[in-house]
Design an enzyme around this catalytic site. Structure first.
Site, PDB file in Angstrom:
ATOM      1  N   GLY A   1       0.823  -1.196   0.000  1.00  0.00           N
ATOM      2  CA  GLY A   1       0.000   0.000   0.000  1.00  0.00           C
ATOM      3  C   GLY A   1       0.854   1.240   0.000  1.00  0.00           C
ATOM      4  N   THR A   2       1.133   1.736  -1.178  1.00  0.00           N
ATOM      5  CA  THR A   2       1.988   2.905  -1.282  1.00  0.00           C
ATOM      6  C   THR A   2       1.969   3.364  -2.729  1.00  0.00           C
ATOM      7  OG1 THR A   2       4.200   3.702  -0.812  1.00  0.00           O
ATOM      8  CG2 THR A   2       4.053   1.615  -1.894  1.00  0.00           C
ATOM      9  N   THR A   3       2.569   4.526  -2.977  1.00  0.00           N
ATOM     10  CA  THR A   3       2.836   4.918  -4.365  1.00  0.00           C
ATOM     11  C   THR A   3       4.251   5.448  -4.440  1.00  0.00           C
ATOM     12  OG1 THR A   3       0.564   5.681  -4.520  1.00  0.00           O
ATOM     13  CG2 THR A   3       2.015   6.235  -6.331  1.00  0.00           C
TER      14      THR A   3
END
Lengths: 204, 274
Positions: free
Chosen positions: B55-57
């Site tokens: 869960g990240t960008t």
């Protein structure tokens, strides 16, 4: 959706692979080379999970090079194919490699040859072969139009027919393909078929 | 790979018989297995449990003046967004001219990047020249490949400037390694790709490139619940990396889309006594 296929012609063998590197629904790269030059007269086209594909191909490449250093002569295509199969078989029941391989080579005495090696370490010497979804769409095409001793132009036309079929019938068809050829002059890149300009400049 | 099991060797030959204190060392090496009928299934579940959904960008791209590396800073613990931190450093400084991004397990990424930094420094000391980005990414890819199937979760990009110019590699815990010019990794990556692909030109100026990276991360944090916090953008040039921005995405939102007071068409009036 990886597509790898190849065939043997008169004095040459040609292998074609798509050039997409995909993770899930995302395409990370559209010019990834999946056909590696094993030595001056051999090509190894591999399809499978990213890590296994690169690591196994490089492992075979280094071992083939080592043989040449130690013995002064290169391996024959048949020997290289059998070595590859043996490595896949040895790892199969412990830590299997999920890679399917088409090994194309040219030997001075026996001419061009193509070997089909799947992830279960099956080995067959063949005239034409395909892996992945390409097999459904191009094998029958190749069975119809193939004949022994095809010229280079005939072979490229057949490859183009297969690529057209893949593009029109496969639901998520890869946009770009690369063709590599091996003949008495050696292994080299033959052509690209791009329907999408590569996301990266070609210095990659 | 032959595992080094010398640590499991029994010490029984070194102790005197009947010595109570070290009596337990003479037992053959063993470890407890969980009580379960389906051990394979249990192991698979355990690996799945520790495998967070990345869960990240994060994103990175090469342009004429080097490499831009950008990332958000939100850490979440799966499921409905239970945000544990809004200030995680997801861009790891491996050495003064190489950066790594973090996506996946935070501990895995931090540890292995630190480990990579050590190996790069050792290479410099042994060979009297800096390691190339190709070499550094291959070191990391080989390490991660040897641990494949054991539950590591790492989706990282190694960006740097070496003798051959700017380089960018994507390396993940399945052992894959890709050389490229534009990558985005994480749950918000499809959103970031949209903005990045649209605005990318090789001949961007440094300011424009930094802004493109910031905008792409902002849009990803807007749409993806697992990304947010602060956008960090780094630029890697021939002299090394430099941190450019660290903007809160909330502030960025109102900067890009300022609130326009809407025109009122009809004002409500007091009803006169009927």
């Amino acid at each position: 959706m990886e597509c790898v296929f190849g065939l043997v012609g008169k004095g040459f063998a040609i292998v074609v692979a798509d050039t997409s590197a995909v993770h899930g629904i995302l395409v990370h790269k559209t010019n990834e080379e999946k056909i590696m030059k094993l030595d001056s007269h051999k090509l190894i086209a591999a399809s499978g999970e990213g890590g296994d594909r690169v690591q196994f191909s490089e492992y075979i490449h280094k071992n083939v090079a080592l043989y040449q250093f130690r013995n002064g002569i290169p391996l024959t295509t048949s020997a290289a194919a059998n070595f590859t199969r043996a490595e896949l078989a040895a790892a199969l029941r412990k830590n299997p490699y999920a890679v399917n391989i088409l090994l194309a080579g040219y030997d001075n005495h026996t001419g061009p040859s193509l070997y089909y090696i799947d992830y279960l370490a099956t080995l067959h010497k063949v005239d034409k072969a395909a892996f992945g979804y390409a097999s459904y769409l191009s094998l029958s095409m190749m069975d119809t139009h193939y004949h022994a001793g095809m010229s280079l132009q005939e072979a490229i036309d057949l490859v183009d027919k297969c690529i057209t079929e893949i593009r029109s019938r496969l639901v998520v068809a890869p946009p770009n393909f690369v063709m590599k050829i091996v003949d008495q002059h050696g292994a080299r890149e033959c052509a690209w078929r791009q329907s999408l300009p590569s996301a990266s400049p070609t210095f990659c | 790979m032959k595992l080094d099991t010398s640590g499991l060797e029994s010490f029984s030959t070194l102790t005197a018989p009947g010595d109570d204190v070290v009596g337990e060392f003479s037992a053959p090496p063993s470890f407890q297995l969980p009580n379960s009928n389906d051990f394979d299934g249990f192991v698979k579940e355990a690996i799945q449990m520790v495998k967070p959904a990345k869960g990240t960008t994060t994103l990175a791209f090469i342009f004429k003046d080097g490499v831009i590396v950008a990332a958000d800073s939100r850490a979440s613990m799966g499921g409905y967004i239970y945000v544990t931190s809004q200030s995680v450093k997801k861009i790891i400084e491996i050495n003064p001219y190489m950066l790594g991004t973090m996506a996946g397990g935070a501990a895995d990424c931090q540890f292995w990047h630190r480990n990579l930094g050590i190996k790069c420094r050792l290479h410099e000391l042994a060979n009297k020249r800096r390691i190339s980005v190709t070499g550094a990414s291959k070191l990391l890819a080989n390490i991660l490949y040897s641990y494949r199937g054991m539950g590591l979760s790492v989706g990282t990009m190694i960006a740097g400037w070496d003798e051959t110019g700017p380089s960018l590699y994507y390396v993940d815990s399945e052992g894959g390694r890709l050389k490229g010019t534009r990558f985005s990794v994480g749950s918000g990556s499809p959103y970031a790709y949209g903005v990045l692909d649209n605005g990318y030109r090789y001949d961007l100026s440094v300011e424009e490139a930094v802004e493109l990276g910031r905008r792409a991360i902002y849009h990803a944090t807007f749409r993806d619940g697992a990304s947010g916090g602060v956008v960090s953008v780094y630029h890697v040039g021939p002299e090394g990396w430099k941190k450019w921005t660290g903007d809160d995405v909330g502030d960025l939102h109102y900067q890009y889309y300022p609130v326009v007071p809407s025109t009122v068409e009809q004002e409500m009036v007091e009803a006169t006594g009927a």
